[in-house]
Design a protein around this motif. Structure first.
Motif, PDB file in Angstrom:
ATOM      1  N   ASP A  63      -7.397   4.465  -2.794  1.00 51.53           N
ATOM      2  CA  ASP A  63      -8.466   5.054  -1.985  1.00 51.53           C
ATOM      3  C   ASP A  63      -8.070   6.440  -1.497  1.00 51.53           C
ATOM      4  O   ASP A  63      -6.961   6.646  -1.000  1.00 51.53           O
ATOM      5  CB  ASP A  63      -8.756   4.169  -0.758  1.00 51.53           C
ATOM      6  N   VAL A  86      -4.354   6.066   0.131  1.00 51.28           N
ATOM      7  CA  VAL A  86      -3.650   4.804   0.361  1.00 51.28           C
ATOM      8  C   VAL A  86      -4.023   3.906  -0.804  1.00 51.28           C
ATOM      9  O   VAL A  86      -5.198   3.600  -0.992  1.00 51.28           O
ATOM     10  CB  VAL A  86      -4.057   4.164   1.698  1.00 51.28           C
ATOM     11  N   GLY A  87      -3.038   3.512  -1.592  1.00 53.61           N
ATOM     12  CA  GLY A  87      -3.340   2.790  -2.827  1.00 53.61           C
ATOM     13  C   GLY A  87      -4.217   3.665  -3.702  1.00 53.61           C
ATOM     14  O   GLY A  87      -3.878   4.802  -3.983  1.00 53.61           O
ATOM     15  N   HIS A  98       0.850  -1.182   0.000  1.00 52.23           N
ATOM     16  CA  HIS A  98       0.000   0.000   0.000  1.00 52.23           C
ATOM     17  C   HIS A  98       0.892   1.241   0.000  1.00 52.23           C
ATOM     18  O   HIS A  98       1.762   1.368   0.852  1.00 52.23           O
ATOM     19  CB  HIS A  98      -0.895   0.018   1.240  1.00 52.23           C
ATOM     20  N   ARG A 120       4.671  -3.531   3.911  1.00 58.65           N
ATOM     21  CA  ARG A 120       3.253  -3.212   4.034  1.00 58.65           C
ATOM     22  C   ARG A 120       2.969  -1.822   3.461  1.00 58.65           C
ATOM     23  O   ARG A 120       2.077  -1.642   2.658  1.00 58.65           O
ATOM     24  CB  ARG A 120       2.851  -3.283   5.503  1.00 58.65           C
ATOM     25  N   LYS A 180      -6.890  -0.360   8.286  1.00 57.71           N
ATOM     26  CA  LYS A 180      -7.686  -1.082   7.290  1.00 57.71           C
ATOM     27  C   LYS A 180      -6.815  -1.782   6.245  1.00 57.71           C
ATOM     28  O   LYS A 180      -7.296  -2.605   5.496  1.00 57.71           O
ATOM     29  CB  LYS A 180      -8.608  -0.099   6.557  1.00 57.71           C
ATOM     30  N   TYR A 181      -5.553  -1.402   6.178  1.00 59.78           N
ATOM     31  CA  TYR A 181      -4.688  -1.952   5.117  1.00 59.78           C
ATOM     32  C   TYR A 181      -3.661  -2.897   5.721  1.00 59.78           C
ATOM     33  O   TYR A 181      -2.853  -2.486   6.553  1.00 59.78           O
ATOM     34  CB  TYR A 181      -3.993  -0.808   4.370  1.00 59.78           C
ATOM     35  N   LYS A 182      -3.761  -4.156   5.330  1.00 62.02           N
ATOM     36  CA  LYS A 182      -2.863  -5.160   5.923  1.00 62.02           C
ATOM     37  C   LYS A 182      -1.702  -5.432   4.992  1.00 62.02           C
ATOM     38  O   LYS A 182      -1.846  -5.446   3.800  1.00 62.02           O
ATOM     39  CB  LYS A 182      -3.641  -6.447   6.196  1.00 62.02           C
TER      40      LYS A 182
END
Lengths: 256, 157
Positions: free
Chosen positions: B139, B136-137, B78, B116, B155-157
Motif C-alpha cells: 500500500d 507499507v507492504g 509489514h 510486525r 492499520k497494520y497488525k
C-alpha cells in the motif's frame, strides 16, 4: 578471415576482425597498464586502467582497450593527456579502496598517484574487486567456490552465505592471480588453509618423496577431468626427476 | 542461539522452480517468488535453488545479495518503505523517518522483535507527484506528514 586496418599510436597494422585492442597494442610493444586483465579470461573492463582514446571518422572517445573489439578501421592512441588523466583518476579510486596494497605502489607512482584525494577505506583489506579470482574459479577451474556479494560500496568477494567454502578445492589459483595479495593461503604440513575463504584442505603426499604437495580435492578434480587417464600421485619435483631418468635410460638403450 | 532450528517447508520452493521449468535464466523471478512465499530468502531455499537449477550456490548468493528488494534476513509482516528520492527528501522525508523511528523504535534495516514491522529507506518509490511517500507492504501512502504516521501504522497488525 577478413583483415582490418587499424592505427595504434601511429603504427598501422592489419588485424583479424574482433581482435581485442589490448592484445594488438601489446603485441606492438605498447605498454597498457591493467589490473583486471588476464589472457586466459574474457574481457571484463573493471579496473579502467587500460583506457585508450579511440577515433572513428570524426568521433573520438575513451574506451577500455581490454573489451574493445576491432571491427572497423579505428585510430587508437594510448598516450594522450585525456588517457593519462583518466587512468590517473581510476588509479586514485583504486588506491582509495586499497590504500595498503603495496604491490600497487609502483604502478600508482608510474601513473602519477601518490596519495589519493579521496577518503581511504580500511575495512576491506586489499581487495580492489578486479574479479580475477571469481572469474578464474568459475570459468577456468569450474568450481565457483567464491563470488561477489552485495552491491555498490558494500560489494565484496566472499563465499556463499559467508560460510566456510566447502566447494573450494584449494588450487590456489585465486592467490596466484590476485594483484594485491588480498587472497591468502597457508600450507601447514598436511593441511592447506585458504585463510580468506575459511577452508582447510587435507593434502596428499607424494608417493616418492612423501612431501605433501596437492590438496586431495584438487587431485580428484584433475583426475575427473582426465577421464580415465591415471594421474600419478607424484609431486612436480619428483615427476621431473622421473622424466629425466626415463629419458636417460631411453638414450642409453638406444646408444648401446 | 537456539540449536534446534525449525526446518522450513521447501515444497513451495520446488513448486516455484517447476513453474519456471528449472531454467537458470529465471533465477531472479524464482527468488522473487520465494521471497513472496516465505517473506524472505531462508538459506536452505537458496541451497535448493542452486541444486535444482544446477548452478553454483555462490552465484545464487551473489544475485540474492545484489538486489535490495531481496532479503536474506527474516523481515516483519509489514515492510515500511520510506522514500528518500529528491522530491520526497525536499518535502520532509527526514520528519517522516524520525517519526517512524520514534513510533516503532527501529532504525533503517531493522525488524521489530514481534515481527510486525521492518523499516527500510529506499531511493525512489516512483510516486513523486504525491511526495512525501511511504509504503507499507503493497500500500502506498502519499502526501504524508509526521502526524499521520501513527494512524497509518495502526492499520497494520
Amino acid at each position: 578471415m577478413a583483415k582490418i586496418k587499424t592505427i595504434i599510436d601511429g603504427i598501422e597494422v592489419e588485424v583479424e576482425r574482433d581482435s581485442w585492442a589490448i592484445d594488438v597494442a601489446r603485441e606492438l610493444g605498447i605498454d597498457i597498464p591493467t589490473l583486471c586483465y588476464h589472457p586466459a579470461l574474457g574481457p571484463y573492463g573493471a579496473c579502467r586502467l587500460c583506457v585508450v582514446e579511440v577515433t572513428k571518422s570524426k568521433w573520438t572517445w575513451l574506451a577500455t582497450a581490454c573489451d574493445l573489439p576491432i571491427r572497423e578501421e579505428l585510430s587508437i592512441k594510448t598516450n594522450t593527456p585525456e588517457v593519462i588523466r583518466s587512468r590517473k583518476m581510476a588509479m586514485e579510486l583504486i588506491m582509495a579502496r586499497a590504500p595498503r596494497a603495496e604491490s600497487l605502489f609502483p604502478l600508482a607512482e608510474k601513473l602519477g598517484v601518490t596519495k589519493p584525494r579521496f577518503k581511504c577505506r580500511d575495512d576491506i583489506g586489499n581487495c580492489i574487486l578486479c574479479g580475477l579470482c571469481v572469474r578464474m574459479c568459475d570459468q577456468i577451474i569450474g568450481v565457483s567456490a567464491i563470488n561477489f556479494a552485495n552491491r555498490g560500496h558494500k560489494r565484496i568477494v566472499t563465499t556463499p552465505l559467508h560460510k566456510k567454502a566447502d566447494k573450494c578445492i584449494g588450487c590456489n589459483v585465486c592467490v596466484e592471480v590476485c594483484p594485491t595479495g588480498h587472497v591468502k593461503t597457508l600450507d601447514d604440513g598436511s593441511f592447506r588453509h585458504m585463510q580468506t575463504w575459511d577452508a582447510d584442505l587435507e593434502m596428499l603426499h607424494c608417493l616418492i618423496c612423501d612431501k605433501p604437495y596437492i590438496p586431495a580435492k584438487q587431485f580428484k578434480v584433475i583426475s575427473d577431468k582426465l577421464e580415465g587417464i591415471e594421474l600419478k600421485r607424484i609431486c612436480p619435483v619428483c615427476r621431473r626427476k622421473e622424466t629425466v631418468d626415463n629419458l636417460r635410460y631411453a638414450v642409453v638403450e638406444k646408444v648401446s | 542461539m537456539n540449536n534446534i532450528q525449525e526446518k522450513p517447508d521447501l515444497t513451495e520452493v520446488e513448486r516455484i522452480i517447476a513453474k519456471y521449468n528449472g531454467k537458470d535464466s529465471w533465477l531472479v523471478m524464482i527468488l522473487q517468488d520465494i521471497q513472496e512465499a516465505y517473506n524472505y530468502l531462508p538459506e536452505p531455499t537458496l541451497e535448493l535453488v542452486a541444486e535444482k537449477l544446477n548452478i553454483p550456490l555462490s552465484r545464487v548468493h551473489s544475485v540474492a545479495t545484489f538486489y535490495s528488494s531481496l532479503s536474506l534476513q527474516e523481515r516483519g509482516r509489514h515492510v515500511i518503505r520510506v522514500c528518500d528520492g529528491t522530491a520526497c527528501h525536499l518535502k520532509g522525508f527526514v520528519n517522516l523517518r524520525d517519526e517512524i523511528e520514534r513510533q516503532t523504535g527501529l532504525t533503517e534495516g531493522q525488524t521489530t522483535p514481534d515481527k510486525r514491522f521492518s523499516f527500510e529507506v529506499v531511493a525512489c518509490l516512483g510516486a513523486c507527484a504525491i511526495a512525501p511517500v511511504m509504503s507499507v507492504g503493497n500500500d502506498y501512502h502519499g502526501e504524508m506528514s509526521a502526524e499521520k504516521i501513527k494512524d497509518v501504522l495502526s492499520k497494520y497488525k
